[in-house]
Write an enzyme that holds these catalytic residues in place. Structure first.
Site, PDB file in Angstrom:
ATOM      1  CG  PHE A  72     -14.336   5.822  -6.591  1.00  0.00           C
ATOM      2  CD1 PHE A  72     -13.754   6.336  -5.702  1.00  0.00           C
ATOM      3  CD2 PHE A  72     -14.698   4.521  -6.529  1.00  0.00           C
ATOM      4  CE1 PHE A  72     -13.838   5.901  -4.317  1.00  0.00           C
ATOM      5  CE2 PHE A  72     -14.578   3.951  -5.381  1.00  0.00           C
ATOM      6  CZ  PHE A  72     -14.124   4.537  -4.176  1.00  0.00           C
ATOM      7  CE  LYS A 132     -16.648   3.898 -17.827  1.00  0.00           C
ATOM      8  NZ  LYS A 132     -17.121   4.373 -16.566  1.00  0.00           N
ATOM      9  CD  GLU A 172     -19.987   5.254 -13.352  1.00  0.00           C
ATOM     10  OE1 GLU A 172     -20.666   4.308 -13.136  1.00  0.00           O
ATOM     11  OE2 GLU A 172     -18.969   5.003 -14.221  1.00  0.00           O
ATOM     12  CB  CYS A 207      -6.013  -1.650  -4.764  1.00  0.00           C
ATOM     13  SG  CYS A 207      -4.654  -0.760  -5.775  1.00  0.00           S
ATOM     14  CD  GLU A 218     -11.192  -4.140  -2.084  1.00  0.00           C
ATOM     15  OE1 GLU A 218     -10.251  -3.587  -2.298  1.00  0.00           O
ATOM     16  OE2 GLU A 218     -12.090  -4.894  -2.870  1.00  0.00           O
TER      17      GLU A 218
END
Length: 485
Positions: free
Chosen positions: A152, A176, A179, A284, A385
């Protein structure tokens, strides 16, 4: 802004409304407004996309590389012309500022540009007379149908670590998207459609876990690219490999910075703040820990705290906003919980960003920049994280102490050093067990013509995204030994 409803899949150059019974709300994280709903496409729709991609493969791989890249040249121009519109969509569904969203798409475009060099990058090698009258050469051929399962936090950029190289090398492709942020790829696939790419070369399937499982299990899909958390990366790597697929999985990170006493104070603090709080810490390569070495503890904590306090937080669509919200209310609560865990373990709060009041955006998922000191190097907050705008400070006496702590960690995505000493810089880049190194850089993001590296639990696989690693990943090497009497 006109948002597409419903979210559609794109298969064999045709837009389709999914038959999925399950829909998820897509929410603007700054306002709480429902933007649209995304279908959780069933496995049958993955099968349709994979079948279309497989049917297109033979003709596409026979298309000369110099012709394949012509579509990428068209795509580059279309992305340039529509970059502001795409950036606005990214901000609305992801929350980052317009400047950050536009910067994200600039990196996407750079990858398209590099992939346009495939006629050179994809070349093989040869050697005459390996024995008398016998020649040997290596050629590269496409892997087949490939797919990306995207995260995302960069709805536009991360797919472009992979897609341009894959199709330029003669593969066909399935995307893909997350969502949580499906709108950006709707826009981008409308541009891909305008390039005139042949039927089935690129396909888009929206969905969730069942959609991912169908991708990992489908026999026609030969290679998988993924970016996300380490736990999910491990699971996808294992399942894809068990199904005989080539796979690259970028996992999580706990990116440390080392601040030496001879670093420039203001420059270092500004670069650290941009790294730790940019994109609300949801990248990241976001700095999560800072090691103040020796005398740096005398100035660095105050310098970074002042900047964190002054950071302008709000709706990323508004001018002068420097940081937007995190992606969901669940994420906000999780981050607040991690902060409390650190406090309970003895951390000192220098700047507390929890429970802010952002006027006019009371329903947004906001958390302001947070700075914690006295972090236990072996504690949970030093190892977890956070994926939010939280920076933990640790004081050590020497650069050796800092490098030792960094190397003891399970992640290996990025680490940066701030110093005016060339000797210290060389020592750090030589000894740090990290894939992406920054020297007086807060975000050591490789340009598109270098691979996006990552070690240890930050990456699973052999070949990374971008550049020559991407070319190696999306091609199979064939060796020919040839003699003519």
């Amino acid at each position: 802004m006109n948002l597409q409803k419903p979210i559609l899949n794109y298969v064999n150059n045709t837009w389709h409304e999914s038959v999925a019974a399950d829909l998820l709300d897509v929410t603007n994280p700054a306002t709480g407004e429902i933007l649209t709903q995304v279908p959780l496409s069933p496995g049958d729709e993955v099968h349709q996309a994979a079948t279309a991609a497989a049917s297109a493969l033979d003709e596409w791989r026979r298309t000369p590389p110099v012709e394949r890249v012509q579509y990428l040249f068209k795509l580059k121009n279309l992305l340039e012309e529509n970059i502001d519109d795409i950036a606005q969509t990214i901000t609305m569904e992801c929350g980052k500022t317009l400047a950050e969203a536009k910067g994200e798409m600039r990196r996407a475009i750079e990858n398209v540009e590099v992939a346009c060099g495939i006629p050179t990058l994809m070349q093989g090698t040869n050697l005459e007379d390996i024995a008398t009258g016998i020649d040997e050469f290596m050629i590269r051929q496409p892997v087949g149908v490939c797919a990306v399962i995207a995260p995302f936090n960069f709805p536009g950029m991360i797919t472009f670590w992979f897609l341009p190289y894959a199709i330029a090398c003669g593969n066909t492709y399935i995307v893909k998207p997350s969502e949580k942020v499906p709108l950006t790829m709707q826009k981008i696939f409308q541009l891909l459609e305008q390039t005139g790419l042949p039927q089935g070369v690129v396909n888009l399937v929206n969905g969730g876990q069942k959609t991912v499982d169908a991708i990992l299990e489908h026999p026609e899909i030969r290679a998988i690219s993924f970016v996300g958390s380490t736990a999910t990366a491990k699971a996808i790597y294992a399942k894809a490999a068990a199904n005989g697929k080539r796979v690259q999985c970028q996992g999580g990170a706990k990116n440390p910075l080392i601040v030496l006493p001879d670093a420039d104070p203001q420059f270092t603090a500004n670069a650290t703040a941009d790294s730790a709080f940019g994109c609300a810490g949801q990248r990241c390569l976001a700095a999560s820990l800072a090691f103040a070495v020796g005398g740096a503890r005398n100035w660095f904590p105050k310098a970074i705290s002042d900047i964190a306090t002054d950071r302008v937080v709000g709706n990323g669509l508004e001018e002068d906003v420097q940081m937007g919200p995190v992606i969901t209310d669940e994420s906000r609560k999780r981050i607040e919980g991690i902060i409390q865990t650190g406090i309970d373990a003895g951390a000192r709060v220098l700047v507390d960003g929890r429970y802010p009041n952002i006027s006019g955006y009371e329903n947004g998922n906001f958390i302001r920049p947070t700075v914690l000191s006295n972090i236990d190097p072996q504690g949970e907050i030093a190892k977890t994280e956070i994926f939010g705008p939280v920076l933990g400070l640790i004081h050590v006496e020497t650069i050796d102490d800092a490098i030792s702590l960094i190397n003891s960690g399970s992640y290996g995505n990025m680490a940066c050093l701030f110093t005016s000493s060339g000797a210290s810089a060389r020592k750090f880049r030589y000894e740090a067990q990290i894939g992406n190194i920054g020297i007086n850089i807060g975000v050591a993001a490789p340009m598109a013509f270098f691979p996006f590296s990552g070690w240890k639990d930050s990456f699973f696989g052999d070949l990374h995204g971008q550049s020559w690693d991407a070319v190696d990943f999306f091609t199979q090497k064939k060796v020919v030994v040839e003699r003519w009497n």
